[in-house]
Structure formats: structure tokens, C-alpha cells
Scaffold this motif. Structure first.
Motif, PDB file in Angstrom:
ATOM      1  N   THR A 142      -4.190   4.391 -13.838  1.00 52.80           N
ATOM      2  CA  THR A 142      -4.869   3.188 -13.347  1.00 52.80           C
ATOM      3  C   THR A 142      -3.886   2.071 -13.009  1.00 52.80           C
ATOM      4  OG1 THR A 142      -6.922   3.754 -14.470  1.00 52.80           O
ATOM      5  CG2 THR A 142      -6.611   1.440 -13.880  1.00 52.80           C
ATOM      6  N   PRO A 143      -2.923   1.730 -13.894  1.00 54.83           N
ATOM      7  CA  PRO A 143      -1.983   0.663 -13.517  1.00 54.83           C
ATOM      8  C   PRO A 143      -1.172   0.981 -12.262  1.00 54.83           C
ATOM      9  CG  PRO A 143      -1.789   1.144 -15.870  1.00 54.83           C
ATOM     10  CD  PRO A 143      -2.717   2.164 -15.280  1.00 54.83           C
ATOM     11  N   LEU A 144      -0.741   2.231 -12.117  1.00 58.48           N
ATOM     12  CA  LEU A 144       0.024   2.602 -10.921  1.00 58.48           C
ATOM     13  C   LEU A 144      -0.836   2.516  -9.668  1.00 58.48           C
ATOM     14  CD1 LEU A 144       2.064   5.668 -12.224  1.00 58.48           C
ATOM     15  CD2 LEU A 144       2.981   3.457 -11.499  1.00 58.48           C
ATOM     16  N   THR A 145      -2.071   2.981  -9.756  1.00 55.06           N
ATOM     17  CA  THR A 145      -2.960   2.958  -8.603  1.00 55.06           C
ATOM     18  C   THR A 145      -3.314   1.527  -8.208  1.00 55.06           C
ATOM     19  OG1 THR A 145      -3.853   5.103  -9.268  1.00 55.06           O
ATOM     20  CG2 THR A 145      -5.139   3.846  -7.689  1.00 55.06           C
ATOM     21  N   VAL A 146      -3.591   0.685  -9.190  1.00 58.06           N
ATOM     22  CA  VAL A 146      -3.900  -0.721  -8.904  1.00 58.06           C
ATOM     23  C   VAL A 146      -2.684  -1.411  -8.280  1.00 58.06           C
ATOM     24  CG1 VAL A 146      -4.434  -2.954  -9.962  1.00 58.06           C
ATOM     25  CG2 VAL A 146      -5.737  -0.927 -10.610  1.00 58.06           C
ATOM     26  N   ALA A 147      -1.506  -1.192  -8.865  1.00 56.53           N
ATOM     27  CA  ALA A 147      -0.287  -1.796  -8.315  1.00 56.53           C
ATOM     28  C   ALA A 147      -0.031  -1.296  -6.896  1.00 56.53           C
ATOM     29  CB  ALA A 147       0.907  -1.493  -9.216  1.00 56.53           C
ATOM     30  N   GLY A 148      -0.246  -0.014  -6.659  1.00 55.71           N
ATOM     31  CA  GLY A 148      -0.042   0.542  -5.321  1.00 55.71           C
ATOM     32  C   GLY A 148      -1.017  -0.022  -4.307  1.00 55.71           C
ATOM     33  N   GLY A 149      -2.288  -0.129  -4.697  1.00 61.86           N
ATOM     34  CA  GLY A 149      -3.292  -0.686  -3.791  1.00 61.86           C
ATOM     35  C   GLY A 149      -3.017  -2.140  -3.459  1.00 61.86           C
ATOM     36  N   LEU A 150      -2.620  -2.918  -4.471  1.00 58.79           N
ATOM     37  CA  LEU A 150      -2.303  -4.329  -4.230  1.00 58.79           C
ATOM     38  C   LEU A 150      -1.058  -4.485  -3.373  1.00 58.79           C
ATOM     39  CD1 LEU A 150      -3.088  -5.877  -7.728  1.00 58.79           C
ATOM     40  CD2 LEU A 150      -4.367  -6.209  -5.604  1.00 58.79           C
ATOM     41  N   THR A 151      -0.048  -3.661  -3.614  1.00 59.88           N
ATOM     42  CA  THR A 151       1.181  -3.721  -2.822  1.00 59.88           C
ATOM     43  C   THR A 151       0.899  -3.367  -1.373  1.00 59.88           C
ATOM     44  OG1 THR A 151       2.493  -3.134  -4.768  1.00 59.88           O
ATOM     45  CG2 THR A 151       3.541  -2.826  -2.627  1.00 59.88           C
ATOM     46  N   LEU A 152       0.134  -2.335  -1.163  1.00 60.44           N
ATOM     47  CA  LEU A 152      -0.216  -1.919   0.192  1.00 60.44           C
ATOM     48  C   LEU A 152      -1.065  -2.987   0.882  1.00 60.44           C
ATOM     49  CD1 LEU A 152       0.182   0.425   2.121  1.00 60.44           C
ATOM     50  CD2 LEU A 152      -1.804   1.519   1.119  1.00 60.44           C
ATOM     51  N   ALA A 153      -2.027  -3.535   0.169  1.00 55.91           N
ATOM     52  CA  ALA A 153      -2.852  -4.601   0.745  1.00 55.91           C
ATOM     53  C   ALA A 153      -2.003  -5.817   1.092  1.00 55.91           C
ATOM     54  CB  ALA A 153      -3.961  -5.002  -0.222  1.00 55.91           C
ATOM     55  N   LEU A 154      -1.029  -6.162   0.238  1.00 51.61           N
ATOM     56  CA  LEU A 154      -0.143  -7.290   0.509  1.00 51.61           C
ATOM     57  C   LEU A 154       0.621  -7.090   1.814  1.00 51.61           C
ATOM     58  CD1 LEU A 154       1.195  -9.964  -0.309  1.00 51.61           C
ATOM     59  CD2 LEU A 154       2.857  -8.603  -1.622  1.00 51.61           C
ATOM     60  N   ALA A 155       1.120  -5.891   2.036  1.00 56.31           N
ATOM     61  CA  ALA A 155       1.839  -5.611   3.290  1.00 56.31           C
ATOM     62  C   ALA A 155       0.926  -5.853   4.487  1.00 56.31           C
ATOM     63  CB  ALA A 155       2.363  -4.175   3.296  1.00 56.31           C
ATOM     64  N   HIS A 156      -0.320  -5.437   4.380  1.00 54.07           N
ATOM     65  CA  HIS A 156      -1.245  -5.616   5.498  1.00 54.07           C
ATOM     66  C   HIS A 156      -1.695  -7.069   5.647  1.00 54.07           C
ATOM     67  CE1 HIS A 156      -1.547  -1.521   6.874  1.00 54.07           C
ATOM     68  NE2 HIS A 156      -1.537  -1.140   5.606  1.00 54.07           N
ATOM     69  N   VAL A 157      -1.848  -7.776   4.550  1.00 54.80           N
ATOM     70  CA  VAL A 157      -2.205  -9.198   4.624  1.00 54.80           C
ATOM     71  C   VAL A 157      -1.078  -9.968   5.318  1.00 54.80           C
ATOM     72  CG1 VAL A 157      -2.550 -11.292   3.240  1.00 54.80           C
ATOM     73  CG2 VAL A 157      -3.815  -9.215   2.698  1.00 54.80           C
ATOM     74  N   ILE A 158       0.165  -9.680   4.937  1.00 54.17           N
ATOM     75  CA  ILE A 158       1.315 -10.338   5.584  1.00 54.17           C
ATOM     76  C   ILE A 158       1.350  -9.995   7.062  1.00 54.17           C
ATOM     77  CG2 ILE A 158       3.840 -10.428   5.696  1.00 54.17           C
ATOM     78  CD1 ILE A 158       3.806  -9.980   2.612  1.00 54.17           C
ATOM     79  N   ASN A 159       1.140  -8.729   7.389  1.00 59.19           N
ATOM     80  CA  ASN A 159       1.150  -8.308   8.786  1.00 59.19           C
ATOM     81  C   ASN A 159       0.032  -8.988   9.570  1.00 59.19           C
ATOM     82  OD1 ASN A 159       2.349  -6.606  10.830  1.00 59.19           O
ATOM     83  ND2 ASN A 159       0.470  -5.406  10.759  1.00 59.19           N
ATOM     84  N   LEU A 160      -1.139  -9.057   8.993  1.00 58.60           N
ATOM     85  CA  LEU A 160      -2.264  -9.691   9.649  1.00 58.60           C
ATOM     86  C   LEU A 160      -2.030 -11.187   9.828  1.00 58.60           C
ATOM     87  CD1 LEU A 160      -5.121  -9.184  10.747  1.00 58.60           C
ATOM     88  CD2 LEU A 160      -5.981  -9.626   8.467  1.00 58.60           C
ATOM     89  N   ALA A 161      -1.482 -11.838   8.791  1.00 60.02           N
ATOM     90  CA  ALA A 161      -1.236 -13.272   8.855  1.00 60.02           C
ATOM     91  C   ALA A 161      -0.114 -13.633   9.813  1.00 60.02           C
ATOM     92  CB  ALA A 161      -0.919 -13.804   7.454  1.00 60.02           C
ATOM     93  N   SER A 162       0.788 -12.679  10.067  1.00 63.34           N
ATOM     94  CA  SER A 162       1.929 -12.977  10.933  1.00 63.34           C
ATOM     95  C   SER A 162       1.498 -13.193  12.381  1.00 63.34           C
ATOM     96  CB  SER A 162       2.972 -11.872  10.859  1.00 63.34           C
ATOM     97  OG  SER A 162       2.506 -10.698  11.494  1.00 63.34           O
ATOM     98  N   GLY A 163       0.312 -12.721  12.738  1.00 59.42           N
ATOM     99  CA  GLY A 163      -0.165 -12.895  14.120  1.00 59.42           C
ATOM    100  C   GLY A 163       0.833 -12.374  15.124  1.00 59.42           C
TER     101      GLY A 163
END
Length: 126
Positions: free
Chosen positions: A100-121
Motif C-alpha cells: 500500500t505505501p509503495l502504491t500510494v507513493a507511486g500513484g502520487l508521484t505519477l499524478a504529480l508529473a501529470h499535474v506539472i505537465n498540465l500546469a505548464s501549458g
């Protein structure tokens, strides 16, 4: 249109990360109340299915020129780290208790990459 496609890819990837988090955090609580859901919550194939869906969506979105700019290797590396954590969680590495900790950390890390990409416009990496 390529900008719309990249934005759609980010949105899909963020949504998948959210589903993954819901699976890891909310489903065990529901499973305690409904034993039938416990079988699905503990099913190994569910973790691998999330990885199998998240990997191509993330790589398709982040491994190509972002929003008309250049490929952003830092975001790609962040996404690969998130995917590696998801794979480690699905594989039960180093042990089942870390799943569970690895999966949560992985999901958050992956989401962060996409949030940054989306916000970069339309901005390119410096």
C-alpha cells in the motif's frame, strides 16, 4: 489539436492515479464492511491492471513534445519513478506489507508529473 491531446492525456493519467489511490485507501475500508469487496481489493490482478493502464497513458503523454514544446526529461523521469513504485507495490517488493505505501507513493508521484505537465501549458522546460 496536439495541445488538446496532451491535456487530455494528463487528465486521464491524473484520473487513473486518483482511481489507484481510491483503490488503495478507500477500498480496504469498504472491504471491512463488505467481505465480497475484500476479494477484489486483495486481487493481485487489480494492481497489475492499474499499472498496465497507467504506464502507456503516462508514457504516451509525457514522452512526446509537451504542449507544443520539447520533451521534458525531468517529468518523464518523475513519471518513470512513479511507475517503478507502482510496479514494486504490485509485485509486493520488498514485502507484502509495503504494497500500500509503495502504491500510494507511486500513484502520487505519477499524478504529480501529470499535474506539472498540465500546469505548464505551452511553456517549455528551462
Amino acid at each position: 489539436m496536439p495541445q488538446l491531446s496532451a491535456r487530455a492525456g494528463d487528465a486521464v493519467a491524473i484520473s487513473l492515479s486518483g482511481l489507484c489511490l481510491a483503490h488503495c485507501l478507500a477500498l480496504p475500508l469498504a472491504a471491512a464492511a463488505l467481505p465480497v469487496l475484500g476479494l477484489w481489493a486483495e486481487a493481485e490482478w487489480v494492481h497489475w491492471a492499474f499499472v498496465a493502464i497507467a504506464a502507456p497513458v503516462s508514457l504516451w503523454t509525457l514522452a512526446r513534445p509537451a504542449h507544443g514544446g520539447a520533451v521534458r526529461p525531468g517529468l518523464l523521469a518523475l513519471a518513470l519513478a512513479g511507475l517503478a513504485l507502482l510496479v514494486a507495490g504490485a509485485a509486493g517488493v520488498p514485502d507484502h506489507d509495503a504494497e500500500t505505501p509503495l502504491t500510494v507513493a507511486g500513484g502520487l508521484t505519477l499524478a504529480l508529473a501529470h499535474v506539472i505537465n498540465l500546469a505548464s501549458g505551452g511553456r517549455q522546460a528551462a
